[in-house]
Design a protein around this motif. Sequence first.
Motif, PDB file in Angstrom:
ATOM      1  N   LEU A 233     -36.750 -19.827 -36.837  1.00 60.10           N
ATOM      2  CA  LEU A 233     -36.737 -20.385 -38.192  1.00 60.10           C
ATOM      3  C   LEU A 233     -36.789 -19.278 -39.241  1.00 60.10           C
ATOM      4  CD1 LEU A 233     -39.200 -23.401 -37.771  1.00 60.10           C
ATOM      5  CD2 LEU A 233     -36.722 -23.494 -37.955  1.00 60.10           C
ATOM      6  N   LYS A 234     -37.561 -18.240 -38.969  1.00 56.92           N
ATOM      7  CA  LYS A 234     -37.647 -17.128 -39.921  1.00 56.92           C
ATOM      8  C   LYS A 234     -36.298 -16.443 -40.076  1.00 56.92           C
ATOM      9  CE  LYS A 234     -38.929 -13.158 -38.524  1.00 56.92           C
ATOM     10  NZ  LYS A 234     -39.653 -11.992 -37.981  1.00 56.92           N
ATOM     11  N   MET A 235     -35.628 -16.152 -38.978  1.00 58.53           N
ATOM     12  CA  MET A 235     -34.363 -15.432 -39.047  1.00 58.53           C
ATOM     13  C   MET A 235     -33.242 -16.286 -39.637  1.00 58.53           C
ATOM     14  SD  MET A 235     -35.379 -12.577 -38.031  1.00 58.53           S
ATOM     15  CE  MET A 235     -33.776 -11.815 -38.219  1.00 58.53           C
ATOM     16  N   GLU A 236     -33.322 -17.605 -39.486  1.00 59.40           N
ATOM     17  CA  GLU A 236     -32.239 -18.473 -39.948  1.00 59.40           C
ATOM     18  C   GLU A 236     -32.401 -18.893 -41.402  1.00 59.40           C
ATOM     19  OE1 GLU A 236     -31.874 -21.780 -37.367  1.00 59.40           O
ATOM     20  OE2 GLU A 236     -31.362 -20.587 -35.602  1.00 59.40           O
ATOM     21  N   HIS A 237     -33.627 -19.072 -41.880  1.00 58.92           N
ATOM     22  CA  HIS A 237     -33.818 -19.737 -43.173  1.00 58.92           C
ATOM     23  C   HIS A 237     -34.544 -18.902 -44.221  1.00 58.92           C
ATOM     24  CE1 HIS A 237     -32.365 -23.393 -41.322  1.00 58.92           C
ATOM     25  NE2 HIS A 237     -33.311 -23.349 -40.406  1.00 58.92           N
ATOM     26  N   CYS A 238     -35.267 -17.868 -43.854  1.00 61.24           N
ATOM     27  CA  CYS A 238     -36.054 -17.131 -44.853  1.00 61.24           C
ATOM     28  C   CYS A 238     -35.159 -16.183 -45.648  1.00 61.24           C
ATOM     29  CB  CYS A 238     -37.179 -16.343 -44.180  1.00 61.24           C
ATOM     30  SG  CYS A 238     -38.519 -17.399 -43.581  1.00 61.24           S
ATOM     31  N   TYR A 239     -35.534 -15.960 -46.897  1.00 63.73           N
ATOM     32  CA  TYR A 239     -34.811 -15.032 -47.770  1.00 63.73           C
ATOM     33  C   TYR A 239     -35.800 -14.448 -48.764  1.00 63.73           C
ATOM     34  CZ  TYR A 239     -34.947 -18.711 -51.339  1.00 63.73           C
ATOM     35  OH  TYR A 239     -35.364 -19.659 -52.231  1.00 63.73           O
ATOM     36  N   GLU A 594     -41.798 -22.030 -48.418  1.00 67.52           N
ATOM     37  CA  GLU A 594     -42.090 -21.122 -47.307  1.00 67.52           C
ATOM     38  C   GLU A 594     -40.928 -20.173 -47.010  1.00 67.52           C
ATOM     39  OE1 GLU A 594     -44.324 -24.891 -46.974  1.00 67.52           O
ATOM     40  OE2 GLU A 594     -42.188 -24.405 -47.009  1.00 67.52           O
ATOM     41  N   ARG A 595     -39.712 -20.548 -47.416  1.00 67.03           N
ATOM     42  CA  ARG A 595     -38.552 -19.715 -47.110  1.00 67.03           C
ATOM     43  C   ARG A 595     -38.644 -18.343 -47.759  1.00 67.03           C
ATOM     44  NH1 ARG A 595     -33.045 -22.233 -48.477  1.00 67.03           N
ATOM     45  NH2 ARG A 595     -32.425 -20.418 -47.236  1.00 67.03           N
ATOM     46  N   PHE A 596     -39.155 -18.264 -48.976  1.00 63.84           N
ATOM     47  CA  PHE A 596     -39.244 -16.967 -49.649  1.00 63.84           C
ATOM     48  C   PHE A 596     -40.689 -16.495 -49.807  1.00 63.84           C
ATOM     49  CE2 PHE A 596     -39.305 -20.289 -52.841  1.00 63.84           C
ATOM     50  CZ  PHE A 596     -40.342 -19.932 -53.680  1.00 63.84           C
ATOM     51  N   ARG A 597     -41.648 -17.351 -49.527  1.00 63.95           N
ATOM     52  CA  ARG A 597     -43.047 -16.927 -49.647  1.00 63.95           C
ATOM     53  C   ARG A 597     -43.447 -15.994 -48.499  1.00 63.95           C
ATOM     54  NH1 ARG A 597     -48.302 -21.011 -50.058  1.00 63.95           N
ATOM     55  NH2 ARG A 597     -49.876 -19.379 -50.274  1.00 63.95           N
TER      56      ARG A 597
END
Length: 723
Positions: A233-239, A594-597
């Motif tokens: 999830l981190k590699m696919e959605h975080c920015y 949570e995606r950018f936090r």
Amino acid sequence: MPFISQIQRQSDFNLFPSTTPIVIDNGASYFRIGWAGETDPRVIFRNIVQRPRHKATGETVSIVGDHDPALLKYFDCTRSGPRSAFDGNVVYQFEIMEYILDFGFDRMGANGAEIDHPVLITEGVCNPVQSRSKMAELLFETYGIPSVAFGVDAAFSYKYNQQLGVCDKDSLAICPGFSTTNVIPFIDGEPVYRGSCRTNIGGYHITDYLKQLLSLKYPYHMARFTWEKVEDLKMEHCYITPDYASEARLFQKGTKEAEDKTRSWQLPWIPPPAEEPPSEEEIARKAAIKEKQGQRLREMAEAKRSSRINELENELHGLEFLLQQLEQVEDDDIPSFLSATAYVSKQEVESARQKVSQSLRKAKGEPKGDQVEAEEKIDLAQNEKFPLIDIPDNMLTPDQLKEKRRQLFLKTTSEGRQRAKQKRYESELEQERKNQQDEEKRLENPELYLEQLRDKYKELSEKVEQRKRLKTNGNHTNGNGMSGAVGRGERLSAAQRERMRLLTTAAFDRGKGEDTFGARDEDWQLYKLMSKDNDDYDEGPDQEEAELTRISSRLQEIDPTFVPKSELGTSQPVEVPRFRPLTKEDHQIVLGVERFRCPEILFHPNWIGVDQAGLDEMAGNSIRRLPSVGQDVEERLTNSIFLTGGSCLFPGIAERLEAGIRMIRPSGSPIKVVRAVDPVLDAWRGAAVYAVDPQFPTQTFSRTDYFEKGEDWLRRYQLRYSL
């Protein structure tokens, strides 16, 4: 995209000559091994070891790297979790490292224990000599390799991208890795370790932070948040956002743009089967079954009632026959005649007959009618059967005195029962009279009668409530007619406060000297006063509560909209909350802020309790640490800021880093941030290219040097990256 492991065993190990080096990228997250000169590593797996126990045999096995969940069901993994050989970016558990190297060489196709190929292995920046010497000892003495070379992974990635023209000869390499983040300045193609710096924040901390946030947000789906899934999830959605505060306000307002940036992860969910209404045939069938069951119950009840009536009739006939026999027996002979029965006197037999008769009428469902009059006649007849009561005791024998006391007890009990019956009869008559009067008033003017009844109910309910408050607060009010419970003194009654005053006075008067309480008569008078209980209001419901109950029941009969107050002492039944069925949305994991936090901790490590510098501040510190470089060198470094490592794959990290460095550099300074072609594999590729250079053997540390010069020679060992 998530990293994919490659653990297929190679079969061409013996085809490579012994001069071909083996290249190992020993990262804290993944272990990569392959042949020098190739473009990609042969084997890739996670750098962890797990030693579970087999459930059937109890044997402990070693599992290296990624595991298959289908196979782990045969092992007990509760006592052995995944273990890493790293502490930060330094290898310190060489027993685990040996398992990993064994598995890596085996996957490469090595058959024997000896590895007759040179090895180029990566390490962290400024790796401690103790860790490097232990690694050399492991490679030389366990695997017998001919020579080894140690290099920094970020430096190999930088040299590989420099050859591709991505970065310049003077550059500032920033490597956010798995457990640490390093900044290394390069001048003329060589690293300047005096200017390097490190912070203990990496991809591990981002994944752990995301796992914590999702577990707090969805505690009922906590089992779904495994480390591997959260990593994906981190590699696919975080920015990484250019401005965190404005992005957070955007999500706080819930705008359309924030909804577009929100991502959802749908968990497995099976919709519940739709409940179809029963058909007419099903309804008729259930009604027939219910009627049949009801008829069976009625028959059973009727049979039980008939049996009960027969038993009572037989018992009544027996008692009547016994009374007929007693009529022919003298009074003095009655006790001896009844000795064979369970009765003592004729009065008891008549009382038993009366009770059986009442039970029989009740079982048959006959109206009571003249029941009260019959009981009065029986009681009057019983009063004539106490001849010994008026005779003096000195004229009676001991047996007659005993019989007199028994007759006196029976007479007293009979009179008390008669008085209770009379009182109950009078209360019933009074209640019936009141009901008749109320009915007459209601018929005359129903609306006025209902209004008066409501007013009376309200008045009585307020009185009862006020009395209960006074009882709770000790007959005190706060000045506005309401009770004020502001301390223990106001919660006590008057009698309780008087007892407390007496106890306090007695304790004060007798607290000095010898305790002589009880030696005087007034002490016992004080004891009686303290023991006296004058709490008259602690009794049960009074006439007002009974009248309130009667009015409430009357209002419920004539007014269907009336609802009794809960202050009457019996609380209203609380409606049980209905649980709605789970829907598809209940099984969705929504990723919003949570995606950018989570990746933001790369720039603000203090958010997770790490009091260290962020990426932009580290870049400024690294430039300031360089020994006596000119302004032109600093500008060349900032004009080629090179990003490598797995944690620099977040979208927006280059723009955010450029904006942060621009704020700490002088105005007009050239700033350019570039990223490696492949931040994950470029370190291994750079090492593979470096190992095929003809000058590579001059940079190795041979096994002969190790045995001749010892481990201390590794302190002066330094790899040159420009050959």
